[in-house]
Design a protein around this motif. Structure first.
Motif, short mmCIF file in Angstrom:
data_model
loop_
_atom_site.label_atom_id
_atom_site.label_comp_id
_atom_site.label_asym_id
_atom_site.label_seq_id
_atom_site.Cartn_x
_atom_site.Cartn_y
_atom_site.Cartn_z
N VAL A 1 0.84 -1.08 0.01
CA VAL A 1 -0.08 0.19 0.02
C VAL A 1 0.80 1.23 -0.09
O VAL A 1 1.80 1.28 0.89
N GLN A 2 0.62 2.34 -0.93
CA GLN A 2 1.35 3.55 -1.00
C GLN A 2 0.23 4.54 -0.91
O GLN A 2 -0.82 4.53 -1.06
N LEU A 3 0.65 5.59 0.15
CA LEU A 3 -0.09 6.71 0.13
C LEU A 3 0.45 7.89 -0.02
O LEU A 3 1.55 8.19 0.20
N GLN A 4 -0.25 8.87 -0.62
CA GLN A 4 0.24 10.10 -0.90
C GLN A 4 -0.51 11.14 -0.32
O GLN A 4 -1.73 11.40 -0.98
N ALA A 5 -0.23 11.98 0.65
CA ALA A 5 -0.80 13.12 1.12
C ALA A 5 -0.48 14.52 0.25
O ALA A 5 0.51 14.64 0.02
N SER A 6 -1.44 15.01 -0.01
CA SER A 6 -1.57 16.53 -0.37
C SER A 6 -2.19 17.53 0.01
O SER A 6 -3.42 17.09 0.70
N GLY A 7 -2.14 18.90 -0.25
CA GLY A 7 -3.12 19.78 0.28
C GLY A 7 -2.64 20.66 1.43
O GLY A 7 -3.44 21.45 1.61
N GLY A 8 -1.49 20.49 1.72
CA GLY A 8 -1.02 21.40 2.94
C GLY A 8 -0.55 22.72 2.44
O GLY A 8 -0.48 23.00 1.48
N GLY A 9 -0.45 23.44 3.47
CA GLY A 9 0.16 24.93 3.01
C GLY A 9 0.02 25.85 4.16
O GLY A 9 -0.28 25.67 5.25
N LEU A 10 0.06 27.07 3.79
CA LEU A 10 0.34 28.10 4.89
C LEU A 10 -1.28 29.07 4.72
O LEU A 10 -1.46 29.49 3.50
N VAL A 11 -1.52 29.09 5.76
CA VAL A 11 -3.14 29.89 6.04
C VAL A 11 -3.30 30.72 7.34
O VAL A 11 -2.47 30.29 8.29
N GLN A 12 -3.88 31.55 7.22
CA GLN A 12 -4.26 32.69 8.22
C GLN A 12 -5.25 31.69 9.06
O GLN A 12 -6.02 30.90 8.82
N ALA A 13 -5.44 32.20 10.57
CA ALA A 13 -6.00 31.75 11.44
C ALA A 13 -7.43 31.95 10.83
O ALA A 13 -7.76 32.99 10.58
N GLY A 14 -8.11 31.00 11.15
CA GLY A 14 -9.81 31.11 10.72
C GLY A 14 -10.00 30.58 9.51
O GLY A 14 -11.16 30.40 8.80
N GLY A 15 -8.85 30.38 8.53
CA GLY A 15 -9.08 29.78 7.15
C GLY A 15 -9.26 28.30 7.08
O GLY A 15 -9.36 27.67 8.12
N SER A 16 -9.32 27.84 6.10
CA SER A 16 -9.53 26.43 5.69
C SER A 16 -8.33 25.74 4.76
O SER A 16 -7.87 26.65 3.84
N LEU A 17 -8.35 24.44 4.85
CA LEU A 17 -7.50 23.73 3.96
C LEU A 17 -8.24 22.33 3.85
O LEU A 17 -8.93 22.08 4.75
N ARG A 18 -7.95 21.76 2.63
CA ARG A 18 -8.51 20.28 2.31
C ARG A 18 -7.40 19.46 2.15
O ARG A 18 -6.81 19.48 0.96
N LEU A 19 -7.07 18.68 3.02
CA LEU A 19 -5.96 17.57 2.74
C LEU A 19 -6.72 16.27 1.78
O LEU A 19 -7.78 15.99 2.26
N SER A 20 -5.72 15.76 1.16
CA SER A 20 -6.16 14.40 0.17
C SER A 20 -5.07 13.66 0.64
O SER A 20 -3.89 13.87 0.91
N CYS A 21 -5.57 12.22 0.39
CA CYS A 21 -4.59 11.21 0.72
C CYS A 21 -5.18 10.27 -0.46
O CYS A 21 -6.15 9.47 -0.42
N ALA A 22 -4.32 9.95 -1.48
CA ALA A 22 -4.46 8.88 -2.42
C ALA A 22 -3.74 7.70 -2.19
O ALA A 22 -2.62 7.70 -1.64
N ALA A 23 -4.53 6.49 -2.12
CA ALA A 23 -3.91 5.21 -2.05
C ALA A 23 -3.84 4.54 -3.02
O ALA A 23 -4.50 4.51 -4.13
#
Length: 121
Positions: A1-23
């Motif tokens: 099994v291989q997993l690849q995470a993505s979607g991180g970054g720099l965001v201000q407090a109160g903001g949003s991010l969506r992380l993904s993990c493809a298997a």
């Protein structure tokens, strides 16, 4: 099994991010998937989990702000993070457990490489 995470970054407090993990490899629909995070100098901690049977679990720190979901057709698990706080800053990892959703990272069998989330105040 291989997993690849993505979607991180720099965001201000109160903001949003969506992380993904493809298997890849194996049968994704039968995996119990977890998201963990690790801040500098701290232990890796459980954030959220989505079992193959559809049960969802959250750490107290994530309840009400984060939402885990999965798309078995895309072999991907997501972590939607809203109302982010500086204390959410960490490297976020996805992982596969063959024992159900567990809170301890040692009970997970496969790990992605991690994606950095930085929340500025």
């Amino acid at each position: 099994v291989q997993l690849q995470a993505s979607g991180g970054g720099l965001v201000q407090a109160g903001g949003s991010l969506r992380l993904s993990c493809a298997a890849s490899g194996g049968t994704f629909s039968m995996y119990d998937m977890g998201w963990f995070r690790q801040a500098p100098g701290k232990e890796r901690e459980f954030v959220a989990g989505f079992s193959w049977s559809g049960s969802i679990y959250y750490a107290d720190s994530a309840k009400g702000r984060f939402a885990i979901s999965r798309d078995n057709a895309k072999n991907t698990v997501y972590l939607q993070m809203n109302r982010l706080k500086p204390e959410d800053t960490a490297v976020y990892y996805c992982a596969v457990s063959r024992k159900g959703i567990r809170l301890r990272s040692s009970e997970y069998d496969y790990w992605g490489q991690g994606t950095q989330v930085t929340v500025s105040s």
